[in-house]
Design a protein around this motif. Structure first.
Motif, PDB file in Angstrom:
ATOM      1  N   ARG A  63       0.830  -1.207   0.000  1.00 19.19           N
ATOM      2  CA  ARG A  63       0.000   0.000   0.000  1.00 19.19           C
ATOM      3  C   ARG A  63       0.872   1.268   0.000  1.00 19.19           C
ATOM      4  O   ARG A  63       0.546   2.257  -0.664  1.00 19.19           O
ATOM      5  N   SER A  64       1.982   1.248   0.721  1.00 21.35           N
ATOM      6  CA  SER A  64       2.908   2.375   0.727  1.00 21.35           C
ATOM      7  C   SER A  64       3.509   2.577  -0.664  1.00 21.35           C
ATOM      8  O   SER A  64       3.621   3.710  -1.154  1.00 21.35           O
ATOM      9  N   LEU A  65       3.871   1.472  -1.294  1.00 20.89           N
ATOM     10  CA  LEU A  65       4.416   1.546  -2.647  1.00 20.89           C
ATOM     11  C   LEU A  65       3.359   2.062  -3.625  1.00 20.89           C
ATOM     12  O   LEU A  65       3.659   2.869  -4.499  1.00 20.89           O
ATOM     13  N   ARG A  66       2.116   1.604  -3.467  1.00 24.91           N
ATOM     14  CA  ARG A  66       1.043   2.075  -4.356  1.00 24.91           C
ATOM     15  C   ARG A  66       0.879   3.587  -4.251  1.00 24.91           C
ATOM     16  O   ARG A  66       0.682   4.261  -5.269  1.00 24.91           O
ATOM     17  N   ALA A  67       0.958   4.140  -3.045  1.00 26.04           N
ATOM     18  CA  ALA A  67       0.855   5.593  -2.891  1.00 26.04           C
ATOM     19  C   ALA A  67       1.969   6.290  -3.665  1.00 26.04           C
ATOM     20  O   ALA A  67       1.739   7.320  -4.311  1.00 26.04           O
ATOM     21  N   ALA A  68       3.163   5.716  -3.636  1.00 28.43           N
ATOM     22  CA  ALA A  68       4.282   6.289  -4.389  1.00 28.43           C
ATOM     23  C   ALA A  68       4.044   6.188  -5.888  1.00 28.43           C
ATOM     24  O   ALA A  68       4.269   7.148  -6.633  1.00 28.43           O
ATOM     25  N   VAL A  69       3.566   5.038  -6.339  1.00 29.95           N
ATOM     26  CA  VAL A  69       3.309   4.842  -7.775  1.00 29.95           C
ATOM     27  C   VAL A  69       2.240   5.807  -8.258  1.00 29.95           C
ATOM     28  O   VAL A  69       2.389   6.454  -9.300  1.00 29.95           O
ATOM     29  N   ALA A  96       8.014  10.110  -3.040  1.00 29.29           N
ATOM     30  CA  ALA A  96       7.495   9.004  -3.844  1.00 29.29           C
ATOM     31  C   ALA A  96       8.626   8.296  -4.580  1.00 29.29           C
ATOM     32  O   ALA A  96       8.692   7.065  -4.602  1.00 29.29           O
ATOM     33  N   LEU A  97       9.518   9.068  -5.170  1.00 30.16           N
ATOM     34  CA  LEU A  97      10.649   8.491  -5.892  1.00 30.16           C
ATOM     35  C   LEU A  97      11.550   7.703  -4.943  1.00 30.16           C
ATOM     36  O   LEU A  97      11.993   6.592  -5.262  1.00 30.16           O
TER      37      LEU A  97
END
Length: 199
Positions: A63-69, A96-97
Motif C-alpha cells: 500500500r505504501s508503494l502504491r501511494a508512491a506509484v 514518492a521516488l
C-alpha cells in the motif's frame, strides 16, 4: 523480470466503487492475497507459490508503494490533472521516488532463464541471496513501476476524468479520452445534463 503492466494494475487497485465513492482492492489481507494470485504469472518467484498469503507487513509495504506509484503517475500525466482520488493527497515527488527506489533495492536479484521444452523461454528475477522473502513482492512491484515509468507507455499514461472515475489508463488511440466505454458514456451524460441545466 517483473512485468511493467503490474505498475498500472497496482495503481488500479484504487477504483470507483459504483456508489459514488472510492474502493480499495487492497484494504485487507485477503484482498492482497487474491490480487497477487490473479497475477501469479506476472511476478516470477516474488509471489512465493500457490500457497502464498499476505501478511500485515507485506500489505503495508504494498500500500505504501502504491501511494508512491500513484504520485509518480500523477507527475507523469502533467500538464494534465491527476486522478481525482489523488489530487488532494499526493506524496511529494521526491518522497514518492525515494519510496519506489528503496522498495526496488530491498531485494537484490539476478535474472534466471526458465525454459520448459514445450514453451518459449521466460526470464524471471530471483533473489540473489535467498533472503528478504517478505520484501520480494514490493520489490517486484517497484521494479515493474520503474520499468513502466522509464518505458514507452509512460508518455501514453492518462488519468480518466469521467465523473466518479479515479483510474489511470494507457491512451491507445489519439481520440481516446476515458479509460473504458462506460466512463465515456458517464461523461457524455454528465455534459448533456449540464448543458440542459444551464439553458
Amino acid at each position: 523480470m517483473s512485468d511493467p503492466r503490474l505498475a498500472l494494475d497496482l495503481a488500479l487497485t484504487i477504483r470507483h466503487d459504483g456508489r459514488g465513492g472510492v474502493a480499495d482492492d487492497l484494504d485487507t489481507l485477503d484482498g492482497l492475497t487474491h490480487w497477487v494470485h490473479e497475477r501469479r504469472g506476472l511476478f516470477g518467484d516474488a509471489s512465493g507459490g500457490e500457497s502464498w498469503t499476505a501478511d500485515e507487513q507485506g500489505l503495508e509495504a504494498v500500500r505504501s508503494l502504491r501511494a508512491a506509484v500513484r504520485a509518480l503517475f500523477a507527475y507523469a500525466v502533467r500538464p494534465g490533472e491527476p486522478s481525482s482520488a489523488d489530487a488532494g493527497r499526493l506524496l511529494p515527488f521526491e518522497e514518492a521516488l525515494g519510496r519506489l527506489n528503496a522498495a526496488a533495492a530491498a531485494v537484490p536479484t539476478v535474472p534466471r532463464l526458465d525454459w520448459a521444452q514445450d514453451r518459449d523461454p521466460v526470464a524471471h528475477d530471483h533473489s540473489a541471496d535467498g533472503t528478504a522473502e517478505g520484501n520480494a513482492l514490493p520489490a517486484a512491484l517497484a521494479r515493474a513501476a520503474i520499468g513502466f515509468l522509464a518505458g514507452p507507455d509512460r508518455t501514453a499514461l492518462r488519468a480518466c476524468h469521467a465523473p466518479r472515475c479515479v483510474r489511470y489508463f494507457i491512451k491507445e488511440h489519439h481520440r481516446q479520452e476515458w479509460c473504458k466505454p462506460s466512463c465515456g458514456n458517464r461523461a457524455r451524460v454528465a455534459r448533456h445534463h449540464e448543458r440542459h441545466r444551464t439553458t
